[in-house]
Enzyme design. Sequence first.
Site, PDB file in Angstrom:
ATOM      1  CG  HIS A  99      25.356  39.335  47.396  1.00 22.66           C
ATOM      2  ND1 HIS A  99      25.843  38.119  46.971  1.00 22.66           N
ATOM      3  CD2 HIS A  99      24.973  39.993  46.260  1.00 22.66           C
ATOM      4  CE1 HIS A  99      25.762  38.059  45.651  1.00 22.66           C
ATOM      5  NE2 HIS A  99      25.259  39.181  45.190  1.00 22.66           N
ATOM      6  CG  HIS A 128      21.693  42.208  45.314  1.00 22.85           C
ATOM      7  ND1 HIS A 128      20.737  41.220  45.131  1.00 22.85           N
ATOM      8  CD2 HIS A 128      22.773  41.791  44.583  1.00 22.85           C
ATOM      9  CE1 HIS A 128      21.220  40.264  44.346  1.00 22.85           C
ATOM     10  NE2 HIS A 128      22.447  40.587  43.974  1.00 22.85           N
ATOM     11  CG  HIS A 163      20.829  33.309  41.736  1.00 28.02           C
ATOM     12  ND1 HIS A 163      22.174  33.088  41.657  1.00 28.02           N
ATOM     13  CD2 HIS A 163      20.660  34.626  41.476  1.00 28.02           C
ATOM     14  CE1 HIS A 163      22.787  34.230  41.362  1.00 28.02           C
ATOM     15  NE2 HIS A 163      21.883  35.177  41.243  1.00 28.02           N
ATOM     16  CG  ASP A 176      22.169  36.943  44.342  1.00 27.04           C
ATOM     17  OD1 ASP A 176      21.167  36.225  44.214  1.00 27.04           O
ATOM     18  OD2 ASP A 176      22.837  37.380  43.378  1.00 27.04           O
ATOM     19  CG  HIS A 212      25.077  41.799  41.649  1.00 33.42           C
ATOM     20  ND1 HIS A 212      25.427  40.752  42.473  1.00 33.42           N
ATOM     21  CD2 HIS A 212      26.247  42.445  41.353  1.00 33.42           C
ATOM     22  CE1 HIS A 212      26.741  40.752  42.673  1.00 33.42           C
ATOM     23  NE2 HIS A 212      27.260  41.775  42.015  1.00 33.42           N
ATOM     24  CG  ASP A 242      22.260  38.660  38.501  1.00 32.90           C
ATOM     25  OD1 ASP A 242      22.842  39.627  38.993  1.00 32.90           O
ATOM     26  OD2 ASP A 242      22.100  37.581  39.113  1.00 32.90           O
ATOM     27  CG  HIS A 243      19.240  39.995  41.320  1.00 34.74           C
ATOM     28  ND1 HIS A 243      18.574  39.116  42.147  1.00 34.74           N
ATOM     29  CD2 HIS A 243      20.466  39.448  41.094  1.00 34.74           C
ATOM     30  CE1 HIS A 243      19.363  38.091  42.413  1.00 34.74           C
ATOM     31  NE2 HIS A 243      20.521  38.273  41.793  1.00 34.74           N
TER      32      HIS A 243
HETATM   33 ZN   LIG Z   1      22.344  37.235  41.267  1.00 34.06          ZN
HETATM   34 ZN   LIG Z   2      24.092  39.332  43.357  1.00 34.70          ZN
END
Ligand SMILES: [Zn+2]
Ligand SMILES: [Zn+2]
Length: 288
Positions: free
Chosen positions: A163, A67, A249, A186, A69, A71-72
């Site tokens: 999510h 997805h 995570h 997530d 986001h 952080d990914h």
């Molecule tokens: Zn995340």
């Molecule tokens: Zn996320």
Amino acid sequence: MTTTVTVTGTGTPIPTPDRAGPGVLVTYELPSGDSVRIQIDAGRGTVMRLLGAGTSPGELDAVFLTHHHSDHLVGLDDLLLTRWVMDRTRSLPPLSVVAPAGPCTRFVDGLTERWSEDLAVRLAHTGWEHGPAFDLEGFDYPVVPVEIWQCSGLRVLAGQVRHEPVYPAVGYRIETPDGVVVISGDTLVCDEMAELAIGADVLVYEAMRFSEIRQLPVHRQFILDYHADTVEIGRQVRSLAVPTLLLTHLIPPPESDEDEAAFIDDVRSSGYDGEVVVARDLTSVVLG
Ligand SMILES: [Zn+2]
Ligand SMILES: [Zn+2]
């Protein structure tokens, strides 16, 4: 034959010294001695963790994104650019990058433009003919888990997860002759995750201790809306009879053995008696 699951990053957007951003490496070793290597998500520090796992960006066959986001995704440019720079013989094939169509695919599509000035200088300096090469494969948001990729006996299915407000968001189910690995991405604990994880041998689940987050100031509790509560995870993996659960995570990030034990205690509170591993970076599980 063996299939190895290695968590390349157990962290979140909040940095800690010893946890890279989210990511999982799955390696399937074929009887011929060849391997298929895929990376799911590429958070902060993924390239360094790949080397720590004994591989490198140049040895990957595909990258899958869950997805949009940051952080990914923040390690993806590093991964693609490093693969390109390290390809001394200029012989690597384009890397498959697979993601749900939408913001993730637009993000990947923008890589060449984001780095255009660097690429122009490097190309002129080296005489190389082209910049980083990748095959971007977007897929429609899966209503039910659906196969989206396969290579030499390893197949990958994508399934929707929950999510919201991030949309689309998917988890991945990786099947090899050694068994089934499911990676949640997530998500809330939800029926869609159960459908994706039926029959899994190893389930890599994002994990948040809701009991801790509920003690934070109200303005920080929005993350309860779209992550997976450790107690709920326990109920779900018990009903699915998953043999091995790998938590990643991690929110809040464990800082001691006691903190890790608290994650396990939450999962066990449902009566789940399978294996529970609170992952650290480069924690591995082998199937087959
Ligand atoms: Zn995340
Ligand atoms: Zn996320």
